[in-house]
Design an enzyme around this catalytic site. Structure first.
Site, mmCIF file in Angstrom:
data_model
loop_
_atom_site.group_PDB
_atom_site.id
_atom_site.type_symbol
_atom_site.label_atom_id
_atom_site.label_comp_id
_atom_site.label_asym_id
_atom_site.label_seq_id
_atom_site.Cartn_x
_atom_site.Cartn_y
_atom_site.Cartn_z
ATOM 1 C CG HIS A 122 36.804 -3.852 -11.402
ATOM 2 N ND1 HIS A 122 36.455 -2.628 -10.889
ATOM 3 C CD2 HIS A 122 37.992 -4.164 -10.842
ATOM 4 C CE1 HIS A 122 37.395 -2.223 -10.055
ATOM 5 N NE2 HIS A 122 38.338 -3.126 -10.001
ATOM 6 C CD GLN A 202 43.275 -6.564 -15.149
ATOM 7 O OE1 GLN A 202 44.384 -6.921 -15.549
ATOM 8 N NE2 GLN A 202 43.120 -5.920 -13.999
ATOM 9 C CE LYS A 225 43.545 -1.922 -13.530
ATOM 10 N NZ LYS A 225 43.869 -2.543 -12.254
ATOM 11 C CB CYS A 370 37.036 -4.505 -7.293
ATOM 12 S SG CYS A 370 38.058 -3.499 -6.225
HETATM 13 N N1 PMP Z 1 37.995 -2.933 -14.706
HETATM 14 C C1 PMP Z 1 38.832 -3.966 -14.517
HETATM 15 C C2 PMP Z 1 38.578 -5.249 -15.279
HETATM 16 C C3 PMP Z 1 39.910 -3.835 -13.639
HETATM 17 O O1 PMP Z 1 40.736 -4.864 -13.450
HETATM 18 C C4 PMP Z 1 40.107 -2.613 -12.965
HETATM 19 C C5 PMP Z 1 41.254 -2.431 -11.988
HETATM 20 N N2 PMP Z 1 41.403 -3.473 -11.077
HETATM 21 C C6 PMP Z 1 39.223 -1.570 -13.204
HETATM 22 C C7 PMP Z 1 38.185 -1.765 -14.084
HETATM 23 C C8 PMP Z 1 39.361 -0.243 -12.533
HETATM 24 O O2 PMP Z 1 40.523 0.391 -12.960
HETATM 25 P P1 PMP Z 1 41.036 1.710 -12.226
HETATM 26 O O3 PMP Z 1 41.077 1.386 -10.763
HETATM 27 O O4 PMP Z 1 42.383 1.932 -12.813
HETATM 28 O O5 PMP Z 1 40.059 2.795 -12.530
#
Ligand code: PMP
Length: 411
Positions: A122, A202, A225, A370
């Site tokens: 990400h 995740q 999450k 992302c």
């Molecule tokens: N890492 C991963 C693998 C994610 O899926 C996400 C959220 N999509 C994030 C980091 C970032 O998380 P947050 O937006 O809650 O900071």
């Protein structure tokens, strides 16, 4: 197996409609819905114990502090950490990884040193390291992803060098659902005395975590999450590392003594927690983790596993569907595939598919998720992503597949 009906009754939002149709919520990897117990905890905390933590001698402040610190203990237990000193509250995985990149980088990374991430990260496990590289002249090395959506571990071994300072990889891909062999990655890195950080955003909603058993040096996740509130995240870090890292932000709470001639830092974990924390959020986070623990992650995983199998069977039977990552071996789900599926409908743009599904009451995610380097790896602009939670049902899948068949006739 889970009895889903009483569970669904815990989530009031699931009864709402969109465009006159019952909501089918399949965007759980972006954020999960919240059970009433979490929502009620927030209301109750604001109505009964709201006062700033750690500062007041008065009763309310003491009660708020006790609940906030009890929440830290709940997180410690949930992750299997040795001590609450190792549990830092942040705003989310993103802030946890920025804290790590900034503070670990400041302590340990210099010009020519190397950080290893992977091609399936990400953006929040890429960009903070790129910023570090710009500041310090550190170099980012990238583990490639194979055609079936796995990390190339041979290439990983070749990337390790005497200049490697840290390996930072995701536990579960938010696009492909791949569960990475982090035990092996940690073992290989530790054989070279290199610490390992895991992005668990995740993984935590689906896989029981024991950071001591894993042996990882850092582990990050977001409360929202895993059925908790927005605005709260966690960074677990081994005390040995956290002690050597400088503060991330300055302000109240993180200090020992402030003098213009020189300021000292508070003890762990407060050294990394400048300012008023989201203590209502941490209390609600603990409630969410208790909720998940009471149901049991193995039962949740088994339930989601069945949903993924049902979906894969239906998708494999449909023409024009391309699934990304390895979806062929259903038996291996949850040892190497979590409850996220990404696909495209040949000839259709993923955002068109997503919009049409939305109008049929199905909430999915479309786009690059992302993870633009991973999109580039597969040569696609984006995917349609569906992701399950403990409250999804077979009829959610059937509604989704029926809607997707209709969409396929339109685009
Ligand atoms: N890492 C991963 C693998 C994610 O899926 C996400 C959220 N999509 C994030 C980091 C970032 O998380 P947050 O937006 O809650 O900071």
């Amino acid at each position: 197996m889970l009895d889903v009906n009483p569970i669904r009754a815990d989530f009031p939002i699931l009864t709402r409609e969109v465009y006159g149709r019952p909501l089918v919520y399949l965007d759980n990897a972006a954020t999960t819905q919240k059970p009433l117990t979490v929502i009620d905890t927030i209301t109750k905390a604001y109505t009964t114990i709201n006062a700033n933590v750690h500062r007041g001698v008065h009763r309310l402040s003491q009660e708020a502090t006790d609940h906030h610190e009890a929440a830290r203990e709940t997180v410690r237990r949930f992750l299997g950490a040795a001590s609450t000193s190792e549990i830092l509250f942040t705003r989310g995985t993103t802030e946890s990884l920025n804290l790590l990149a900034t503070s670990f980088g400041e302590a340990f990374c210099h010009e020519g040193d190397e950080i290893i991430v992977s091609e399936m990260e990400h953006h929040s496990n890429i960009v903070p390291w790129q910023l570090l590289c710009q500041r310090r002249g550190t170099v980012l090395r990238v583990i490639p992803v194979t055609d079936d959506g796995r990390l190339d571990l041979d290439a990983f071994q070749r990337l390790l060098s005497p200049r490697t300072r840290l390996v930072s990889v995701t536990h579960v891909s938010n696009v492909l659902g791949t569960v990475n062999p982090i035990e092996e990655i940690i073992r290989i890195a530790h054989d070279h005395d290199i610490p390992v950080a895991i992005d668990g955003a995740q993984a935590v909603p689906h896989i029981p975590i024991d950071v001591q058993q894993l042996g990882c040096d850092f582990y990050a996740f977001s409360a929202h999450k895993v059925y908790g509130p927005t605005g709260v995240g966690v960074l677990y870090g081994k005390e040995h590392w956290l002690e050597q890292m400088p503060p991330y932000q300055g302000g109240g709470e993180m200090i020992g003594h402030v003098r213009f001639s020189g300021t000292t830092w508070n003890e762990l974990p407060y050294k990394f927690e400048a300012g008023t924390p989201d203590f209502i959020g941490t209390i609600a986070t603990a409630r969410a983790l208790d909720y998940v623990t009471a149901i049991g992650l193995p039962a949740i995983a088994a339930h989601e596993h069945a949903l993924v199998r049902r979906t894969l069977d239906a998708l494999h039977a449909m023409p024009r569907i391309e699934i990304y990552g390895d979806s062929s071996d259903h038996r291996s789900l949850f040892t190497d595939h979590s409850s996220v599926l990404s696909f495209n409908l040949a000839g259709a743009h993923p955002s068109d598919v997503g919009m049409l599904l939305d109008h049929l009451g199905i909430a999915v995610r479309t786009g690059h998720h992302c993870a633009q380097p991973l999109m580039e790896r597969f040569g696609i602009p984006g995917t349609v992503r569906i992701s399950f939670a403990l409250y999804n049902t077979d009829s959610d899948i059937d509604a989704f597949i029926a809607a997707l068949r209709r969409v396929a006739e339109m685009v």
